[in-house]
Design an enzyme around this catalytic site. Sequence first.
Site, short mmCIF file in Angstrom:
data_model
loop_
_atom_site.label_atom_id
_atom_site.label_comp_id
_atom_site.label_asym_id
_atom_site.label_seq_id
_atom_site.Cartn_x
_atom_site.Cartn_y
_atom_site.Cartn_z
N HIS B 68 3.07 54.33 -56.18
CA HIS B 68 3.52 54.89 -54.89
C HIS B 68 5.04 54.93 -54.86
CE1 HIS B 68 3.44 50.54 -54.16
NE2 HIS B 68 4.27 50.73 -53.17
N HIS B 70 7.48 53.50 -53.09
CA HIS B 70 8.41 52.41 -52.79
C HIS B 70 9.29 52.11 -54.00
CE1 HIS B 70 6.12 50.69 -49.11
NE2 HIS B 70 7.05 51.56 -48.76
N GLU B 203 -2.25 43.36 -56.85
CA GLU B 203 -1.09 42.76 -56.19
C GLU B 203 -1.59 41.54 -55.42
OE1 GLU B 203 0.23 43.27 -52.50
OE2 GLU B 203 -0.98 44.99 -51.87
#
Lengths: 528, 602
Positions: B68, B70, B203
């Site tokens: 993604h 970020h 994560e």
Amino acid sequence: MKLYCLSGHPTLPCNVLKFKSTTIMLDCGLDTTSVLNFLPLPLVHSPRLSKLTGWTSKDGTVNLEKELKECAGRVFVDSQPEFCLPERELLDLSTIDVILISNYHCMMALPYITEHTGFTGTVYATEPTLQIGRLLMEELVNFMERVPKAQSATCWKNKDLQRVLPGPLKEAVDVWTWKRCYSMHEVNSALSKVQLVGYSQKVELFGAVQVSPLSSGYSLGSSNWIIQSHHEKVSYVSGSSLLTTHPQPMDQSSLKNSDVLILTGLTQMPTANPDGMLGEFCSNLAMTIRAGGNVLVPCYSSGVIYDLLECLYQFIESANLGTTPFYFISPVANSSLEFSQIFAEWLCHNKQTKVYLPEPPFPHAELIQTNKLKHYPSIHGDFSSEFRQPCVVFTGHPSLRFGDVVHFMELWGKSSLNTVIFTEPDFSYLDALAPYQPLAMKCVYCPIDTRLNFHQVSKLLKEVQPLHVVCPEQYTQPPLSQSHRSDLMLELTPPPMPYRRCSVLNLPFRRRYDVLLTPISESSSWFM
Amino acid sequence: MPEIKVTPLGAGQDVGRSCILVSIGGKNIMLDCGMHMGYNDDRRFPDFSYVTQNGRLTDFLDCVIISHFHLDHCGALPYMSEMVGYDGPIYMTHPTKAICPILLEDFRKITVDKKGETNFFTSQMIKDCMKKVVPLNLHQTVQVDDELEIKAYYAGHVLGAAMVQIKVGSESVVYTGDYNMTPDRHLGAAWIDKCRPDILISESTYATTIRDSKRCRERDFLKKVHESIERGGKVLIPVFALGRAQELCILLETFWERMNLKAPIYFSTGLTEKANHYYKLFITWTNQKIRKTFVQRNMFEFKHIKAFDRSYADNPGPMVVFATPGMLHAGQSLQIFKKWAGNEKNMVIMPGYCVQGTIGHKILNGQRKLEMEGRATLDVKLQVEYMSFSAHADAKGIMQLIRMAEPRNMLLVHGEAAKMEFLKGKIEQEFNCYMPANGETAMVTTNPSVPVDMSLNLLKREMALGGPLPDPKKPRTMHGTLIMKENSLKLVSSEQALKELGLNEHQLRFTCRVQLQDPHSDPDTLHRVYTHLKSVLKGYTIQHLPDGTVMVESIVIKVSSSAEDVNAKVLLLSWSYQVQQSPTYLFFRRFRPRFGIFFGNV
């Protein structure tokens, strides 16, 4: 391995493939050409249509004046228009495991199949196909329900009576199976059975078969399908296009090495070049407006209309049409325009790049923002007060039998200043116009069909080299009207296997291997 | 046995600069390529020399996948591809591909233009890097090469966030990137099918937390903002331009509407409008509710939220300001924070996780005196609130994902070591769990299946031997010839194998001589053997053939007498090697006691 052919319409197919103990329906097309036998449904009371005389046979023995009306020298059924459904007697539809949808035009019969037949399976389609398909169904239901007709004509369908009717009613086939439009409730229920898939996604069916949609380049989210086991591969090619329009380009290479390729959905206008038609469309439109007339474009509310609007976006300024209002009238006009902007993943590269900026991929956003294009749900309400002439109106249904288009035909038909431009290839324009004759309005026929033509398809087949090709019988001979054009048919070796409505074909497979899976620990002991 | 190797170059027992190398089935894949917010030196980027000391990145890596947009997942991408040098494919979803270059450019500007750093990637490098990107669609199976395939799943978290499955043959790894398992006001929940990967790399930002319900947190947040506004204070909410910001904007927008509040809400950067545009164009990536209603009402058109100008910060009266970046480590949010920090009426709400070393992290740990650049100190008097709005899965969410995917092994990254340790303990009750540190390699042995193509003829023949229906629960022995050719395995009948390989068939027969004493003539001896066998071997086909042989099934028996001693007879036995097993054995066992002869090695 067998193929059951439930539709005879080459561009609105409905076939069932029995493959490795799974039963797979390929598309679910609804043949709507049957509605041409019906009288138009006017939105506003039409004195002309209400004063038509009923039909009785010349010798007076058959009297069907309540059901059949004579109009402009032809006989039409005075009833809610009905559609010709896929064949439902050839096999037990409740045994269907999955339905694979290739594009939003080929799913319109879905509610008839998934509801009331005992169907318990899953429907697979891409997200744009589902969303736009829903809009088209919603529009159809809305067109029908807005003008309810109390009468449902059935007497004329009696075999003995139909025989004495004048053509084309006399020649109409399977009239007993024709059905009225479904309800919104049935649409919702049918679409709740859809499972979304992405291009090149591998979907396992019962561990026996893997199916995968491929981009077909024809419309937003349109797909061809690969149906394969470890050693057999069937390609299903439905509406596909190699032209650069708005959708993602066609994936051709994945069709390679098929045992059988089922080929449907070729262009219905093999002699009309889409680019030339687009040019003609624009020049006729400009000519009419300059002369102070109105332009009517009968069309579907999704698909080619996006390309037409894009073409006009570039054309308007150069043709000095900056002040001419463009109207798009449909119960789903707004949704269709909005939805077209949110499917970046499914668009061609150029349009994707615009989304990254971020700008709307289709320029009709700008036409709307600058008030050049306005959309309305129907001719009632805001439209009636804001409407200015001369103008251009895009509206449905292209059959001219229902929808807001009926109103504009009645309104503008009497003036030779006005023009109706046909762009959709699904209906013969002369048949569509029949109940409106005599017309003073100009009629222009610019059918835009971007699907594969015979030249493109033979090149494609040479490239992907399937062992066998199955296709509708219409593709194995030149069109009736152009019987000398041997280039307008498929010539292959071995010759294609033709099918027609109700055919059952045995597909030629020579399977020689099957797959075993062995854990590696065991396999290493083989060699000891 | 084959092994899958996982080596984090970043995000190993740490949050920030996610970068994980996976070696599977002879392929090498880099998952994410992020930067660390807590460092301004070399440690900011992953240590690529781990690979480059042995050669070029392009030669080593088969592909790079970005989960993604970020920066802790993509911030090092131009550095890796353009400065270290990588020319292979980089995969990311469409929204990530659209938004990622904007954030990279933003990051570059802050670093180079504001902080004056040199030796950093340039705008052109960002562009060149993005040219190497291949967009990924959800659930599409992308064939990176003939053997390596990848597939993206929806991860929630931010617009366009994806989890990826990496598959070579029957071995597979799933990398979650950042994900959340509960739908929020603008995004849906992560989803994956029961794909049973060999390793699930997850994560673990909130590995030890089980967060209370979203509703409670939202109520809390609104209450705090409201109270502060009521007493005339200013509220600063540091956010990243895309993601949480939109969720909180939707939340405040509806609250302002309902409560009829008048205090202004500002959004700091010019990026807002652009950001909201992305949300509109990629609306298919948002949650069900927004997607359903977008034609009637687009949730990303805000009435109460206006663009912020730097001068507004000194305006009197209450206001709410969303400012970037989210960890108060630079830029506008930090400037506003410095202005407002001295007034206890004001409030700063940290809506997400803050990396160690950032001011955000310091004030959340209760530090009230901050050392600023140039030896100045800043007294923090304003209220500091922490609201966990960042969309990461909590312990419950991680367990939920495990139930969904049913992995064989688990590997934790993107979390603090101590918290990981706790979750690892929990997971290890069920299966192996790894948590390698940066530069450390976790090795997982796999047990993949080998597909073999079996000839249908052979299959049918073998099936016919074992009765009508195979029992799926019992393994079955089959006889055939295995041919290995061009990377494929084929099991065929021996006749077919001979034909395909162009070999002649050789007959292998076993023979055996049995000596016995019998005064009768040869034919009589044979007949006696025949009648005896008839009496003892019931249920076998035994024939006495006119050419002077006895056949027991396919075993041939002859008699010959020796030249020296007419009483000494020799029984000659011969059988093909296929019969080696039961019938022969039976034959000899029955025979042995009668003739009293040892038959040796049968």
